[in-house]
Design a protein around this motif. Structure first.
Motif, PDB file in Angstrom:
ATOM      1  N   ILE A  38       0.830  -1.204   0.000  1.00 25.39           N
ATOM      2  CA  ILE A  38       0.000   0.000   0.000  1.00 25.39           C
ATOM      3  C   ILE A  38       0.865   1.255   0.000  1.00 25.39           C
ATOM      4  N   VAL A  39       1.902   1.269   0.813  1.00 25.29           N
ATOM      5  CA  VAL A  39       2.801   2.427   0.876  1.00 25.29           C
ATOM      6  C   VAL A  39       3.458   2.670  -0.485  1.00 25.29           C
ATOM      7  N   GLU A  40       3.920   1.590  -1.112  1.00 26.75           N
ATOM      8  CA  GLU A  40       4.539   1.725  -2.435  1.00 26.75           C
ATOM      9  C   GLU A  40       3.535   2.243  -3.462  1.00 26.75           C
ATOM     10  N   TYR A  41       2.288   1.815  -3.353  1.00 27.19           N
ATOM     11  CA  TYR A  41       1.241   2.279  -4.273  1.00 27.19           C
ATOM     12  C   TYR A  41       0.992   3.775  -4.079  1.00 27.19           C
ATOM     13  N   VAL A  42       0.939   4.209  -2.834  1.00 27.35           N
ATOM     14  CA  VAL A  42       0.728   5.635  -2.545  1.00 27.35           C
ATOM     15  C   VAL A  42       1.894   6.466  -3.072  1.00 27.35           C
ATOM     16  N   GLU A  43       3.110   5.982  -2.863  1.00 28.76           N
ATOM     17  CA  GLU A  43       4.291   6.693  -3.369  1.00 28.76           C
ATOM     18  C   GLU A  43       4.224   6.854  -4.883  1.00 28.76           C
ATOM     19  N   LYS A  44       3.813   5.795  -5.555  1.00 27.87           N
ATOM     20  CA  LYS A  44       3.702   5.824  -7.015  1.00 27.87           C
ATOM     21  C   LYS A  44       2.661   6.845  -7.460  1.00 27.87           C
TER      22      LYS A  44
END
Length: 272
Positions: A181-187
């Motif tokens: 989820i964190v990686e998705y938000v960063e993207k």
């Protein structure tokens, strides 16, 4: 009266024994004190004991692991139990022995150990992480081997899985999901979120509580939901996508009220 043949002393509180054609790890306060291989144990009525049945694979593992590794693992388990003030699931003995023995083997072969979920593990399971940090220091001191911080996270999962009503596999799954989820938000925000930011910590804490609610079938009421949808349309869209990621992984629905709260956290991250 049952009689148990000592095959290997693991610690003062744990011995590897056989009874007939079955093998066990026998646990009990002081049960291994002054015991030696070949001794027969009986009259254990005054010792509160627990049996861990062993598979052939488990038996081979215990036979082949260095005595110093067995001793340090038992010390770690005792330390964890004392720090948490609770008895751990007996099966942690075999699981942690296997994990630490394999990790040491890889390190001595020069194989790098990587843990991409370390930050999330520290935030999600702080007590277990702190105990695992102490465990790594014990391993370094006793075995004279350099152990990377990555191992702290993996040992923390074993300790968490050893607690009552806890699951190591579920903890790992949730940690991977939070990381996803964190990686998705960063993207979506086109930014690298600094993991030492308080806002990041609060976001992770919120996700941990959210996953717990989703897994237990609970939810919260969000009286500001319609306002959030209108004022934070971009963030709400990201939050909605996250709810679908969670739903796909856990096979459980995430309410719109929860989506609204996720959107608020994303708005705060986007304001950095």
């Amino acid at each position: 009266m049952s009689k148990y043949l000592v095959k290997k002393v693991l610690s003062n509180n744990a011995v590897f024994v056989s009874e007939g054609d079955k093998d066990y790890i026998l646990l009990g306060k002081g049960i291994g004190f002054s015991k030696k291989k070949g001794m027969v144990l009986e009259k254990l009525d005054n010792i509160e004991n627990t049996f861990v049945a062993l598979t052939d694979e488990d038996k081979n593992l215990i036979y082949n692991v260095d005595k110093e590794v067995l001793e340090i693992v038992e010390q770690i388990i005792d330390m964890a139990s004392n720090e948490l003030k609770e008895d751990l699931n007996p099966h942690i003995h075999v699981g942690l022995i296997d994990h630490i023995n394999f990790a040491i083997k890889r390190l001595r072969e020069g194989i790098e150990i990587v843990n991409p979920f370390l930050v999330e593990t520290k935030l999600m399971y702080p007590k277990e992480y702190d105990i695992a940090s102490k465990a790594v220091k014990m391993l370094k001191g006793k075995l004279n081997i350099e152990i990377p911080d990555a191992e702290i996270g993996f040992i923390a999962f074993h300790i968490h899985g050893g607690r009552s009503n806890a699951s190591k596999s579920a903890a790992l799954k949730n940690t991977k999901l939070v990381n996803m989820i964190v990686e998705y938000v960063e993207k979506k925000l086109k930014m690298d979120i600094k993991t030492d930011f308080l806002i990041y910590n609060r976001f992770v804490y919120h996700l941990v509580a959210l996953l717990d609610r989703v897994n237990s079938g609970k939810t919260v009421v969000n009286n500001s939901l319609e306002t959030i949808k209108k004022e934070f349309f971009f963030e709400y869209k990201i939050a909605y996508d996250i709810s679908k990621i969670i739903q796909n992984e856990l096979k459980k629905e995430v309410s719109q009220d929860e989506v609204g709260y996720i959107a608020l956290h994303i708005y705060k991250l986007n304001s950095l």
